[in-house]
Enzyme design. Structure first.
Site, PDB file in Angstrom:
ATOM      1  N   HIS A 217       3.394  42.344  -2.885  1.00 37.76           N
ATOM      2  CA  HIS A 217       4.585  43.030  -3.370  1.00 37.76           C
ATOM      3  C   HIS A 217       4.342  43.823  -4.660  1.00 37.76           C
ATOM      4  CE1 HIS A 217       8.573  44.418  -3.473  1.00 37.76           C
ATOM      5  NE2 HIS A 217       8.649  44.050  -4.728  1.00 37.76           N
ATOM      6  N   TYR A 221       4.434  48.264  -6.555  1.00 41.32           N
ATOM      7  CA  TYR A 221       4.770  48.803  -7.880  1.00 41.32           C
ATOM      8  C   TYR A 221       3.548  49.424  -8.538  1.00 41.32           C
ATOM      9  CZ  TYR A 221       9.401  47.111  -7.377  1.00 41.32           C
ATOM     10  OH  TYR A 221      10.661  46.944  -6.910  1.00 41.32           O
ATOM     11  N   HIS A 368      10.767  52.224   6.190  1.00 40.47           N
ATOM     12  CA  HIS A 368      11.049  52.001   4.774  1.00 40.47           C
ATOM     13  C   HIS A 368       9.852  52.370   3.901  1.00 40.47           C
ATOM     14  CE1 HIS A 368      11.993  50.092   0.987  1.00 40.47           C
ATOM     15  NE2 HIS A 368      10.936  49.309   1.117  1.00 40.47           N
ATOM     16  N   PHE A 369       8.659  51.881   4.251  1.00 36.62           N
ATOM     17  CA  PHE A 369       7.585  52.186   3.301  1.00 36.62           C
ATOM     18  C   PHE A 369       7.000  53.578   3.480  1.00 36.62           C
ATOM     19  CE2 PHE A 369       4.241  51.384   6.150  1.00 36.62           C
ATOM     20  CZ  PHE A 369       4.369  50.117   6.707  1.00 36.62           C
ATOM     21  N   HIS A 370       7.306  54.242   4.586  1.00 31.49           N
ATOM     22  CA  HIS A 370       6.940  55.663   4.597  1.00 31.49           C
ATOM     23  C   HIS A 370       7.866  56.473   3.702  1.00 31.49           C
ATOM     24  CE1 HIS A 370       4.229  54.601   7.896  1.00 31.49           C
ATOM     25  NE2 HIS A 370       3.580  55.702   7.576  1.00 31.49           N
ATOM     26  N   ARG A 433       7.331  46.679  14.995  1.00 30.82           N
ATOM     27  CA  ARG A 433       6.274  47.467  14.368  1.00 30.82           C
ATOM     28  C   ARG A 433       4.917  47.011  14.907  1.00 30.82           C
ATOM     29  NH1 ARG A 433       5.253  44.836   8.355  1.00 30.82           N
ATOM     30  NH2 ARG A 433       3.685  46.461   8.246  1.00 30.82           N
ATOM     31  N   ARG A 434       3.867  47.727  14.573  1.00 28.17           N
ATOM     32  CA  ARG A 434       2.494  47.350  14.888  1.00 28.17           C
ATOM     33  C   ARG A 434       2.310  47.031  16.361  1.00 28.17           C
ATOM     34  NH1 ARG A 434       0.809  43.212  10.053  1.00 28.17           N
ATOM     35  NH2 ARG A 434      -0.054  44.879   8.812  1.00 28.17           N
TER      36      ARG A 434
END
Ligand code: HEM
Ligand SMILES: [Cu+2]
Ligand SMILES: [Cu+2]
Lengths: 543, 156
Positions: A217, A221, A368-370, A433-434
């Protein structure tokens, strides 16, 4: 001006980053095309193999190399040319990291490590894969030493003075990185390497996952904070404004260190072996990170407004029109900031304890993370590279490159909105996903996902077009653009900002608080995982 | 440290919203057991799953008036049992474990979703109010045949 020897160090990192994003982007496109069943891969390549490569090249190689390239340049620009010792350490770090990357890629291409970039036990890759990952991290330790040493030397030479903000921010980002990597280093060195070499038979799966997410996580950041460095320090100068508040900017970075590490359980909310109460505690700590995010949003928009008004913007929103929209150095990071609003909202949903159950491990998460790293961070990095590469190479960004850069950004934003949007919606319908093919023998539930996967392929194609344009522009700026001087913009704090309190630069205090929070959030659950440890697992190679 | 007046208001509003929001999540999660995310602490020897109760008899078991337990074993690349029929309105407790690697247990289109790690049992409860054909799938990469790993759940 950044000294030429330091420019070389930065540029070496950027070349690797550009190669990684190009190859990784090609794999990303293939994935989107395979999932939508537009193409099938040749038998010599399997989907999960390229997915492993995509994850590592994008999330580890592109980000890390770009970040260090940017940090070296920023520190050299504000604290003076690197000391010999720092520069040497930087090069050693670069070489170790690069060797690690090459070895990782070789192991993936040899199909010895089709375990995805999260390498969850008990899928067991070749020991050289884990060793290669360890090398990448060890390399970053030399790189971190170089930057922290440079900063410490500057402070010694300028006693009592406030350090340059961007150098402070680089150090804060590295403090976060150094604390966060402890988890993955322990897992790789004490669990994965001995187990894959056959020195021990079994691995504690839940413990390895907890150590991974202790790192996984804050890793996000580590990607985001360098983008914040550009937002706080560089964008204000580009729009001819000032930094809204030096001390609040520093405080925001320190709060990110505190609240991004003791929160890894929010990636493990649906897991057995961790009790509900401890998960909830980490959910609460996860949300604390909203406070520095709100501080950042306020500071940035305050800077925009002040600068827009100084250019003659009137009324409630008149200032908005006065911002330099046609300057890619502003436009790209601004696009990143705007996308971060829905991206952050999605993150709040993901971390919300029970709501996580709806989207966990669906392609929503990938959407989300794209939006966060693939759009917000990546676009800000694009924006940085348009002026930083010519600056380091003694060239200028021409009007034409600037305009093409704006097109490149727009196409990327457009592609990402289509691809991530489709991912979010189909994730809500349960699309995992995946997963290579999601037809599940034509089951009626799965048949709803097809249209969205076509959307993913369309968005992915735009992304890849944007990427080709980007690489062409980077080659131009590195080798062909006209010679000259491109500015490295560094803003100053506003005159009416007050003296920065000394405590903000007292690292012992902040690192101490960070460790106290980590011990609070992790000690008992980890002791539990060791004392009441489940039976261990032997390795499996299912590919 | 000086903080601008508007920024103070902005941060206070944000923080108050945050506290209200977290309290809602906390109250929901801790007062009704079915709302907490699955967090079973029971351990099991992964190599002896098939001889350990209740996994020695996987399948659906009636345990009360319209209440059932569904015991399932996950393994690359399939679920045992691979087909299940459940009466409408039934409250079902899913009890699952893995005999090899990490898998995901998801009933697409519902809130049934949990991680299944070897060495641990995981469980959660769900009530099927509507008829229909549901798809159980594995949502965590578990090897080259991951995309074949699914089962059917019929609510009649
Ligand atoms: C050309 C641009 C890109 C395209 C077309 C693309 C496409 C995709 C697709 C379709 C997946 C999902 C595969 C699946 O779950 O089955 C994926 C996963 C992923 N992408 Fe991208 N992507 C792009 C850029 C990026 C960037 C810039 C980053 C980060 C810097 C990134 C990081 C990731 C990561 C970390 C995963 C997850 C891998 C995993 O689940 O193991 N991607 N990408
Ligand atoms: Cu599976
Ligand atoms: Cu699977």
């Amino acid at each position: 001006m950044v000294h030429q020897l330091d420019s070389r160090l930065s540029m070496a990192h950027f070349y690797v980053a550009f190669a990684a994003i190009f190859v990784g982007g090609l794999f990303g496109l293939l994935q989107a095309l395979v999932r939508s069943e537009m193409i099938t891969l040749p038998p010599s390549m399997n989907y999960y193999q390229i997915l492993t490569a995509h994850g590592i090249l994008m999330a580890i190689v592109f980000t890390t190399f770009f970040i260090f390239g940017f940090m070296y340049a920023s520190v050299a620009r504000t604290t003076g040319s690197l000391s010999n010792m720092a520069r040497k350490s930087g090069w050693i770090g670069f070489i170790i990291m690069t060797v690690g990357v090459i070895l990782t890629v070789v192991m993936i291409l040899a199909n010895e490590a089709t375990v995805l970039y999260t390498f969850y036990a008990p899928l067991q890759a070749n020991p050289l894969f884990y060793i290669a990952l360890a090398l990448i991290i060890i390399g970053t330790y030399f790189a971190s030493f170089a930057i922290i040493k440079q900063y410490a030397d500057w402070r010694k030479a300028n006693p009592g003075q406030r350090s340059p903000l961007i150098a402070f921010m680089a150090v804060a980002t590295l403090v976060l990185w150094l604390i966060a990597t402890i988890g993955v280093v322990i897992a790789v060195v004490f669990q994965f390497i001995p187990w894959s070499l056959g020195w021990v038979d079994e691995i504690n799966v839940v413990l390895s996952r907890t150590l991974f997410w202790y790192f996984g996580h804050p890793l996000v950041y580590f990607w985001l904070l360098p983008a914040y460095m550009a937002w706080y320090v560089i964008v204000p100068k580009v729009i001819k404004g000032k930094i809204f508040s030096d001390s609040l900017a520093r405080l925001a970075f320190l709060l990110f260190i505190l609240f991004s590490i003791p929160v890894g359980f929010h990636h493990q909310l649906l897991e057995s072996g961790i009790s509900h109460g401890w998960k909830f505690l980490q959910v609460v700590l996860t949300f604390a990170v909203i406070v520095p995010s709100l501080m950042t949003a306020f500071a940035l928009f305050a800077t925009f407004e002040i600068s827009g008004r100084a250019r003659g913007g009137r009324g409630l929103f008149g200032w908005f029109k006065k911002l330099p929209w046609r300057d890619v150095r502003f436009f790209a990071p601004f696009a990143g900031m705007v996308i971060f609003i829905p991206a952050g909202a999605g993150g709040i949903i993901n971390a919300s304890n029970q709501m996580n159950q709806v989207i966990h491990n669906t392609i929503w998460v990938t959407g989300h993370f794209h939006l966060t790293v693939g759009a917000t961070v990546a676009i800000t990095f694009f924006g940085i590279s348009y002026w930083l590469i010519p600056h380091l190479k003694g060239r200028v960004m021409t009007e034409r490159v600037n305009d093409l850069g704006i097109y490149q950004t727009v196409i990327w934003v457009f592609g990402m909105l289509i691809m991530s949007g489709a991912m979010h919606f189909s994730g809500l319908l349960g699309n995992p996903r995946r997963t290579q093919v999601t037809s599940y023998n034509g089951h009626e539930v799965a048949s709803q996902w097809g249209a969205y996967e076509v959307g993913m392929a369309v968005g992915g194609s735009f992304l890849f077009i944007s990427l080709i344009l980007y690489i062409i522009l980077m080659i131009n700026l590195s080798f062909f653009a006209p010679k000259g001087n491109e500015e490295f913009p560094i803003a100053e704090a506003s005159e009416n900002a007050q003296e920065t309190p000394k405590i903000l630069e007292n690292w012992k205090v902040w690192i101490g608080i960070a460790f106290a929070l980590i011990l609070f959030a992790y000690t008992i659950p980890i002791m539990d995982m060791i004392q009441h440890s489940p039976p261990g697992s032997k390795g499996f190679k299912f590919w | 440290m000086h903080i601008h007046k508007f920024e103070k208001i902005w941060l206070i509003l944000g923080t108050v919203t945050l506290v209200a929001f977290l309290s809602t999540i906390g109250i929901q999660a801790f007062t009704s057991p079915d709302h907490a995310p699955p967090s079973d602490l029971t351990t099991i020897e992964p190599e002896e799953v098939e001889t350990t109760a209740p996994f020695d008899e996987p399948g659906l078991k009636k345990v009360g008036e319209n209440e059932y337990e569904l015991v399932m074993i996950l393994q690359s690349f399939g679920f045992t049992p691979g087909e299940v029929e459940i009466p409408q309105g039934a409250k079902v407790k899913f009890i699952v474990t893995s005999i090899d690697v990490v898998h995901g247990f998801e009933v697409a289109g519902t809130n049934i979703n949990m991680m299944v790690t070897p060495g641990h049992i995981n469980s959660m409860t769900y009530t099927f109010d509507e008829k229909g054909s549901f798809l159980i799938l594995c949502n965590e990469y578990c090897g080259i045949g991951h995309h074949y790993m699914s089962a059917e759940l019929e609510v009649k």
